[in-house]
Design a protein around this motif. Structure first.
Motif, PDB file in Angstrom:
ATOM      1  N   LYS A   2       0.859  -1.180   0.000  1.00  0.00           N
ATOM      2  CA  LYS A   2       0.000   0.000   0.000  1.00  0.00           C
ATOM      3  C   LYS A   2       0.898   1.233   0.000  1.00  0.00           C
ATOM      4  CE  LYS A   2      -4.126  -1.978   2.088  1.00  0.00           C
ATOM      5  NZ  LYS A   2      -5.201  -1.795   3.085  1.00  0.00           N
ATOM      6  N   TYR A  31       1.147   4.126   2.565  1.00  0.00           N
ATOM      7  CA  TYR A  31       1.878   4.082   3.817  1.00  0.00           C
ATOM      8  C   TYR A  31       3.262   4.692   3.693  1.00  0.00           C
ATOM      9  CZ  TYR A  31      -1.697   1.191   5.930  1.00  0.00           C
ATOM     10  OH  TYR A  31      -2.863   0.741   6.446  1.00  0.00           O
ATOM     11  N   ASP A  66      -6.198  -6.743   6.966  1.00  0.00           N
ATOM     12  CA  ASP A  66      -6.444  -5.621   7.861  1.00  0.00           C
ATOM     13  C   ASP A  66      -7.013  -6.121   9.180  1.00  0.00           C
ATOM     14  OD1 ASP A  66      -6.054  -3.069   6.113  1.00  0.00           O
ATOM     15  OD2 ASP A  66      -7.248  -4.420   4.861  1.00  0.00           O
ATOM     16  N   GLY A 106      -8.976  -4.151  11.787  1.00  0.00           N
ATOM     17  CA  GLY A 106      -9.530  -2.816  11.979  1.00  0.00           C
ATOM     18  C   GLY A 106      -8.932  -1.877  10.952  1.00  0.00           C
ATOM     19  N   ASP A 107      -8.324  -0.793  11.423  1.00  0.00           N
ATOM     20  CA  ASP A 107      -7.673   0.160  10.523  1.00  0.00           C
ATOM     21  C   ASP A 107      -6.201  -0.144  10.315  1.00  0.00           C
ATOM     22  OD1 ASP A 107     -10.033   1.573  10.252  1.00  0.00           O
ATOM     23  OD2 ASP A 107      -9.603   2.860  11.982  1.00  0.00           O
ATOM     24  N   MET A 108      -5.726  -1.270  10.862  1.00  0.00           N
ATOM     25  CA  MET A 108      -4.293  -1.587  10.791  1.00  0.00           C
ATOM     26  C   MET A 108      -4.033  -2.607   9.681  1.00  0.00           C
ATOM     27  SD  MET A 108      -3.220  -1.716  14.834  1.00  0.00           S
ATOM     28  CE  MET A 108      -4.341  -3.065  15.208  1.00  0.00           C
ATOM     29  N   PHE A 109      -3.133  -2.251   8.795  1.00  0.00           N
ATOM     30  CA  PHE A 109      -2.736  -3.116   7.687  1.00  0.00           C
ATOM     31  C   PHE A 109      -1.587  -4.016   8.139  1.00  0.00           C
ATOM     32  CE2 PHE A 109       0.112  -3.472   3.876  1.00  0.00           C
ATOM     33  CZ  PHE A 109      -0.675  -4.385   3.174  1.00  0.00           C
ATOM     34  N   HIS A 117       1.147  -2.393  10.386  1.00  0.00           N
ATOM     35  CA  HIS A 117       1.098  -0.937  10.258  1.00  0.00           C
ATOM     36  C   HIS A 117       0.081  -0.426  11.264  1.00  0.00           C
ATOM     37  CE1 HIS A 117       3.393  -0.625   6.370  1.00  0.00           C
ATOM     38  NE2 HIS A 117       3.140  -1.919   6.425  1.00  0.00           N
ATOM     39  N   THR A 142      -0.308   2.508  12.619  1.00  0.00           N
ATOM     40  CA  THR A 142      -0.869   3.721  12.015  1.00  0.00           C
ATOM     41  C   THR A 142      -0.149   3.918  10.694  1.00  0.00           C
ATOM     42  OG1 THR A 142       0.739   5.273  12.968  1.00  0.00           O
ATOM     43  CG2 THR A 142      -1.184   4.704  14.333  1.00  0.00           C
ATOM     44  N   ASP A 143      -0.496   5.027  10.019  1.00  0.00           N
ATOM     45  CA  ASP A 143       0.200   5.306   8.765  1.00  0.00           C
ATOM     46  C   ASP A 143       1.685   5.523   8.982  1.00  0.00           C
ATOM     47  OD1 ASP A 143      -2.196   5.113   7.569  1.00  0.00           O
ATOM     48  OD2 ASP A 143      -2.362   7.222   6.982  1.00  0.00           O
TER      49      ASP A 143
END
Length: 911
Positions: free
Chosen positions: A7, A10, A580, A582-585, A650, A652-653
């Motif tokens: 991605k 990131y 993923d 949640g929001d974490m890749f 990841h 966060t970003d």
């Protein structure tokens, strides 16, 4: 070795930089450029190189650190190893003040795999070494044969994956060279600089040039580069070979166990180093799916030098008035009935490297990429006529004084005066011819799939065939010592000598050294000793005459030469998953590598034919040996399964957490795998022998790595990592019971060999921060800082000693870049580490050897006059730091080495 940026959101990089993109395949680069319609621009300089290196680290599946060139043909340091030492956890060993060997996380050079463009590169070590080691050659790569001007980047892989070539318990270091498709269009570069060595006072020129161009709409590319290096260097060394433990009475008094210095030598070494290197790369891309690359690298390194030495040899029986310190170390003594001597060594050695490669990268389908890589490299070291070792002297006495704790002892001599008659001592030539040849082929596949979380399958096969051959030679005995052992020592005429002035020997160290002593040309001494006039003075002239008629003082190759061939076949599979939480890749790469290794050690030796019982002593046997050398060959085979998992989250970003577990191996040094064994005779119940061990197994390590990385701004990040390695198979020397069958029967021997005998645990942590002060007001927005440190520790089941090479390290780099001006101040510290472990020889023991903390400060800068011309300067070891080595106690100084600062001023042009 691919860094997958699943991605791109990131990553902080908003443009594809037109330099240093070496971690992704050709097909992926084409897809990114065409599919995303991203503008390709060229960015250079300190900041851009740090951003590229950071993006490699951030986008990799593994825990990786990287260095990128600041511009085409401009690596951050004069020497590749010196650039690598700026990386967290990387330390270097220097030769003559230049970086040569690399240690990663406390694992020495032999534990790290060094690749050039993903390929194993042949190596023969340092051609300038004047030492007694008759068996050099190994896996440790010597970086001084690679010019930095040809290097585009370097990646240090600290965790394993199945795709990575095995062989590194420490790290895998991949050095990349420039290719025309990395920088489309025509580029012409030239660089010239003057290098000044402060110790020698000499200034020598260095040149480099590069031509690169792409044709036919960038479907065909050519790159030719060349680099020429000259340096006239000098270093000064105070040397005690070792302290050994003796229980002999000194001057009639029993002091118990005493730490006794073996010798004290003052050495001034001068060298001329010349290196000529070149690189040719051809690339062809008939369409968007196929790229063919062919390359050739050549480097030739010539080193000629001499050592002027004032040697002093210490013997317990010659001691008078000894004084010991609180550690029972001898710190003062008068030595009587000894020889006051002078010594000289001369050498003229050469090494060369040739490396060839062919790479075919084919995007067979939209989802399947194939890559075939075939390579060969050959490194050769030629000792020339060998390095000479000549001693002269006369009877006398001297005193040794280290009571004040100074680095250089005070030696009080009855000095050699003009008119004193000096006589011949030890006189010989010796040298080692080495040849290392590597042939390799790799077939790698990347299959992109979408089966739930499975997104890619990497698989392939790697094959390597490597052969190391070594031939040691020296002057035929007993010629080296026959002149000193004559009933009357052979006098030498005054015309052979002149006065050597050390001119402030080791001025950077404490103490009061000797600064003048007689010196000579070793060739002239050997010619004089070969004359009929001298031969007729000998007790047995015919012995010397026969040897001189056959070979003179020249090198006679040892017929016990051997070579080791190693064939390695590896199969691997990596499965790449992503998803993923949640929001974490997250990404996970899990793989297995299977390796089959077959080694064959071949040589020749005098064979044991039989053991004949003594007529008078019933428990004793006498050995009968073959009249000539007979061939001997021993093979060994072993298999290894090497699993690995690299998981990244990841959070966060900007925040990435990594976990990696793996098993890795390092094979034993090739020079430890000689097939030769010496069998003695004597008492039946006490038969002994010695040899190497072609049946050695590899070191095996179970690895765990944790890392947390915060990429908080463009070009800025902080990272904290923990690592642990549980290593089995560390080598030690031990005696093994072996049964030898000869015509007279079976006999039990105790054979001393290197064996895999111990386990060691290594753990530690790393911290790194890189910050660019881009938010500061002008002109301070050009400032930046890099700081990193590594703390390591080890424990062994065998003893409480640290691992060889294990030590802490720190780097602090301040830089400024603005309006065409850039400057960098770099500080590096390598903490105290053990270099050799304790040794027991017969009844004598000596403790381990340690290298003290070493701190070095370097400065570099440049100014862009215009778009085409840049002037630059460099300063290496500005504070003239000394390398200090000692034994168990710090006052047991073994070596103090001063190499001095080096300065360079030059101009670079590009069109």
């Amino acid at each position: 070795m691919k860094a997958r940026n699943w991605k791109l959101g990131y990553l902080p990089m908003l443009v594809m930089v037109n330099m240093g993109i070496t971690s992704t395949s050709f097909a992926q680069d084409q897809q990114n450029a065409e599919g995303d319609n991203v503008e390709v621009i060229s960015v250079t300089g300190i900041k851009s190189s740090l951003v590229r290196a950071m993006d490699i680290k951030q986008g990799s599946d593994n825990i990786v650190d990287a260095i990128s060139a600041e511009d085409i043909g401009k690596f951050p340091d004069q020497n590749v190893a010196e650039s690598l030492q700026r990386i967290t956890g990387v330390s270097i060993d220097r030769e003559g003040g230049e970086g040569q060997l690399v240690t990663v996380r406390g694992m020495g050079p032999e534990f790290n795999a060094v690749l050039l463009n993903g390929r194993t590169l042949a190596t023969v070590g340092d051609p300038s070494s004047m030492s007694w080691n008759g068996s050099p050659g190994g896996r440790a790569f010597s970086f001084d044969i690679l010019p930095s001007e040809l290097i585009n980047g370097a990646e240090v892989y600290k965790t394993q994956s199945a795709e990575l070539q095995e062989g590194s318990v420490g790290a895998t270091i991949n050095i990349t060279t420039m290719r025309p498709f990395d920088n489309p269009g025509m580029h012409v570069l030239a660089s010239a600089k003057a290098l000044h060595d402060d110790m020698s006072g000499a200034t020598k020129p260095q040149f480099s040039g590069l031509f690169s161009n792409t044709f036919n709409d960038d479907t065909f590319g050519v790159l030719v580069s060349v680099a020429s290096y000259e340096r006239e260097s000098r270093y000064e060394e105070a040397n005690t070979a070792y302290y050994f433990k003796v229980e002999d009475p000194l001057d009639g008094t029993d002091y118990g166990q005493v730490y006794f210095p073996r010798n004290y030598d003052q050495i001034v070494q001068t060298e001329d180093r010349d290196r000529l290197s070149g690189n040719v790369v051809l690339q062809y891309a008939p369409n968007d799916r196929l790229q063919i690359s062919a390359d050739y690298l050549h480097s030739k390194y010539d080193v000629s030098g001499r050592q002027d030495i004032y040697p002093s040899w210490f013997t317990p029986g010659n001691v008078r008035n000894p004084e010991l310190d609180e550690n029972n170390t001898l710190v003062y003594a008068d030595f009587v009935d000894v020889f006051v001597e002078s010594m000289a060594r001369q050498s003229d050695a050469s090494s060369k490297l040739n490396a060839y490669g062919l790479n075919i990268d084919w995007q067979a389908t939209e989802d399947w990429n194939m890559e075939l890589d075939i390579s060969a490299s050959k490194a050769e070291s030629d000792p020339g006529k060998g390095w000479s070792d000549v001693v002269v002297g006369r009877p006398g006495e001297f005193s040794y004084d280290r009571r004040q704790g100074q680095q250089v002892p005070t030696m009080a001599f009855d000095p050699i005066q003009a008119g004193d008659t000096l006589t011949a001592g030890w006189t010989s030539l010796q040298g080692t011819r080495l040849e290392d040849e590597v042939k390799a082929a790799k077939f790698d596949n990347s299959l992109y799939v979408k089966a739930g979380p499975l997104v890619e399958v990497n698989f392939g096969a790697h094959y390597t065939d490597r052969t190391l051959g070594t031939v040691y030679g020296e002057t035929e005995g007993p010629l080296p010592w026959i002149f000193a052992d004559n009933s009357t020592r052979i006098p030498l005429p005054d015309s052979l000598f002149n006065l050597f002035d050390a001119d402030g020997f080791l001025s950077g160290a404490s103490g009061d050294p000797v600064n003048q002593w007689p010196t000579f040309n070793t060739d002239e001494i050997m010619a004089y000793l070969s004359s009929d006039e001298v031969i007729n003075m000998l007790d047995d002239p015919q012995v010397a005459r026969d040897i001189l008629n056959r070979n003179g003082f020249g090198i006679v190759p040892d017929r016990t030469a051997y070579d080791v061939n190693e064939e390695v076949m590896a199969l691997y599979t990596d499965l790449s998953f992503e998803g993923d939480i949640g929001d974490m890749f997250w990404t996970v790469v899990a793989g297995m590598r299977y390796v089959d290794t077959t080694s064959t050690s071949s040589g020749q030796q005098i064979a044991l034919l039989d053991l004949v019982p003594s007529q008078n002593e019933p428990n004793k046997v006498f050995a009968e040996y073959s009249d000539d050398y007979v061939p001997v060959s021993i093979s060994n085979e072993y298999q290894d399964w090497l699993p690995s998992v690299n998981a990244n989250l990841h959070i966060t970003d900007e925040l990435i957490g990594r976990v990696a577990v793996s098993r890795s191996i390092t094979r034993p040094e090739l020079n430890q795998m000689s097939p030769l064994t010496n069998y003695g005779d004597g008492e039946i119940d006490g038969l002994t022998g010695s040899g190497s061990n072609p049946k050695l197994a590899p070191y095996t390590s179970e690895n765990v790595d944790l890392s947390l990385e915060w990429y908080y701004d463009e070009g800025s990040y902080a990272a904290l990592a923990y690592f642990r390695k549980d290593i089995d198979g560390y080598l030690g020397y031990s005696t093994l019971s072996e049964t030898v069958v000869v015509p007279s029967g079976s006999y039990d021997y105790e054979i001393s060999r290197p064996i895999n005998e111990s386990s060691t645990e290594v753990d530690g942590f790393e911290f790194a921060v890189q910050h660019m002060f881009s938010s500061l007001p002008e002109p301070f927005d050009g400032l930046g800082v890099i700081f990193n440190l590594t703390k390591v520790d080890s424990s062994s089941e065998q003893d409480d000693l640290p691992l060889i090479g294990l030590g802490d390290s720190e780097n602090l780099i301040l830089f400024y870049e603005k309006a065409g001006f850039q400057v960098r101040l770099a500080y590096n510290n390598r903490g105290r580490f053990m270099q050799t472990k304790p040794v027991v020889t017969g009844t004598r023991q000596r403790d381990g050897h340690y290298v003290d903390d070493y701190k070095q400060l370097d400065l570099s800068g440049s100014y862009d006059i215009n778009e085409n011309f840049t002037v630059f300067f460099e300063g290496i070891n500005l504070t003239n730091e000394l390398t200090v080595k000692n034994a168990e106690y710090k006052n047991q100084t073994l070596q103090v080495i001063e190499t001095g600062p080096r300065y360079a001023l030059g101009v670079r042009a590009k069109f």
